[in-house]
Design an enzyme around this catalytic site. Structure first.
Site, PDB file in Angstrom:
ATOM      1  N   LYS A   1      -2.930   3.482   6.773  1.00  0.00           N
ATOM      2  CA  LYS A   1      -4.014   1.907   6.288  1.00  0.00           C
ATOM      3  C   LYS A   1      -2.740   0.889   7.331  1.00  0.00           C
ATOM      4  CE  LYS A   1      -6.092   1.782   2.137  1.00  0.00           C
ATOM      5  NZ  LYS A   1      -6.600   1.269   0.976  1.00  0.00           N
TER       6      LYS A   1
ATOM      7  N   ASP B   1      -8.539  -2.264  -0.282  1.00  0.00           N
ATOM      8  CA  ASP B   1      -8.943  -2.058  -1.513  1.00  0.00           C
ATOM      9  C   ASP B   1     -10.468  -1.236  -1.054  1.00  0.00           C
ATOM     10  OD1 ASP B   1      -8.397  -0.316  -4.395  1.00  0.00           O
ATOM     11  OD2 ASP B   1     -10.566  -1.281  -4.584  1.00  0.00           O
ATOM     12  N   SER B   2     -10.518   0.075  -0.535  1.00  0.00           N
ATOM     13  CA  SER B   2     -11.616   0.486  -0.229  1.00  0.00           C
ATOM     14  C   SER B   2     -12.181   1.675  -0.703  1.00  0.00           C
ATOM     15  CB  SER B   2     -11.394   1.118   1.393  1.00  0.00           C
ATOM     16  OG  SER B   2     -10.008   1.920   1.557  1.00  0.00           O
TER      17      SER B   2
ATOM     18  N   ASP C   1     -11.975  10.452   7.402  1.00  0.00           N
ATOM     19  CA  ASP C   1     -12.479  10.284   8.519  1.00  0.00           C
ATOM     20  C   ASP C   1     -13.076  11.369   9.384  1.00  0.00           C
ATOM     21  OD1 ASP C   1     -11.649   7.286   8.817  1.00  0.00           O
ATOM     22  OD2 ASP C   1      -9.616   8.082  10.025  1.00  0.00           O
TER      23      ASP C   1
ATOM     24  N   PHE D   1      -7.094   8.913   9.064  1.00  0.00           N
ATOM     25  CA  PHE D   1      -6.790   9.438   7.272  1.00  0.00           C
ATOM     26  C   PHE D   1      -7.816   9.532   6.571  1.00  0.00           C
ATOM     27  CE2 PHE D   1      -6.533   4.418   7.013  1.00  0.00           C
ATOM     28  CZ  PHE D   1      -7.596   4.367   6.202  1.00  0.00           C
TER      29      PHE D   1
ATOM     30  N   ASN E   1      -0.655   3.948   1.659  1.00  0.00           N
ATOM     31  CA  ASN E   1      -1.409   4.566   2.960  1.00  0.00           C
ATOM     32  C   ASN E   1      -0.900   4.702   3.591  1.00  0.00           C
ATOM     33  OD1 ASN E   1      -2.848   5.736   4.324  1.00  0.00           O
ATOM     34  ND2 ASN E   1      -4.428   4.883   2.651  1.00  0.00           N
ATOM     35  N   PRO E   2      -0.245   5.337   4.901  1.00  0.00           N
ATOM     36  CA  PRO E   2       0.277   4.985   5.712  1.00  0.00           C
ATOM     37  C   PRO E   2      -0.613   5.075   6.854  1.00  0.00           C
ATOM     38  CG  PRO E   2       1.763   6.506   5.202  1.00  0.00           C
ATOM     39  CD  PRO E   2       0.495   6.325   3.921  1.00  0.00           C
TER      40      PRO E   2
ATOM     41  N   THR F   1       0.862  -1.452   0.283  1.00  0.00           N
ATOM     42  CA  THR F   1       0.355   0.331   0.084  1.00  0.00           C
ATOM     43  C   THR F   1       1.271   1.374  -0.555  1.00  0.00           C
ATOM     44  OG1 THR F   1      -1.658   0.913   1.258  1.00  0.00           O
ATOM     45  CG2 THR F   1      -0.545  -0.194   3.002  1.00  0.00           C
TER      46      THR F   1
ATOM     47  N   HIS G   1     -14.948  -0.602   9.001  1.00  0.00           N
ATOM     48  CA  HIS G   1     -14.907  -1.813   7.718  1.00  0.00           C
ATOM     49  C   HIS G   1     -13.380  -2.655   7.658  1.00  0.00           C
ATOM     50  CE1 HIS G   1     -13.135   2.330   7.101  1.00  0.00           C
ATOM     51  NE2 HIS G   1     -12.935   2.016   5.833  1.00  0.00           N
TER      52      HIS G   1
END
Ligand code: ITT
Length: 183
Positions: free
Chosen positions: A12, A65-66, A142, A139, A9-10, A7, A167
């Site tokens: 996540k 994946d979100s 949120d 992040f 994205n830190p 990823t 989630h």
């Protein structure tokens, strides 16, 4: 055990680390760009990415994946969440929602784990889009998402609090229980 999380994205990674650490699993971030196809579902995007990465990497890995699905916007931004976050951002979503009283929305997360085979784990949390951004934690979207049954937005929660209901926390829980049974 160590697990590679592919990823960029830190945020996540922080959530997955906090979730897995008490279980004795060390998560580390591998920043490896992979194609995110245009598809109707997060599952398709995650599966394509994982199968593509499986040809490049020779260790087990997982990706996430979100997306944020807003009922009044017919599920938008959904699979386009990353693009919409980068372009419209939180302010843009609040603007789109101006004057709309039905503020229901949900987050969904799809985790794809590859260990020679593909394993998919999903999680969802229902809630509402707030009328203003609140909180400094977390992040992405949120600050404008308040999970049902709570007064705080995800950005006003600690990572641990968010993980219990989010989630991603739910998808990680399904992933962790699968690992427990299959390793
Ligand atoms: P990857 O490298 O893992 O793909 P990304 O940030 O691009 O990182 P996605 O493609 O899954 O992630 O896009 C999801 C978008 O939805 C992204 O803009 C996130 O900021 C947002 N998002 C996902 N999970 C979230 C969460 O738990 N809280 C707030 N926003 C979230």
């Amino acid at each position: 055990m160590r697990l590679a999380f592919i990823t960029s994205n830190p945020g996540k990674v922080e959530e997955a680390r906090k979730y897995f650490r008490p279980l004795g699993v060390e998560v580390y971030q591998l920043h490896f760009e992979y194609p995110e196809i245009q598809a109707d579902t997060l599952e398709e995007v995650a599966e394509y990415g994982a199968r593509w990465l499986a040809k490049k990497l020779d260790e087990p890995f997982f990706l996430d994946d979100s997306g944020l699905f807003i009922e009044a916007l017919k599920g938008f931004p959904g699979v386009y969440s990353a693009y919409v976050y980068r372009t419209l951002g939180i302010k843009g979503i609040l603007k789109l929602m101006e004057g709309i009283s039905d503020r229901r929305a949900y987050f969904k997360s799809v985790i794809a784990y590859w260990d020679g085979e593909l394993h998919i784990f999903t999680g969802r949390v229902d809630g509402e889009i707030t009328t203003e951004a609140r909180g400094k934690g977390g992040f992405g979207f949120d600050p404008i998402f308040r999970p049902a049954g709570f007064d705080k937005t995800f950005a006003e929660m600690t990572t641990e609090e968010k993980n219990v209901i989010s989630h991603r926390g739910r998808a990680l829980k399904a992933f962790a229980s699968w690992l427990r049974e299959n390793l």
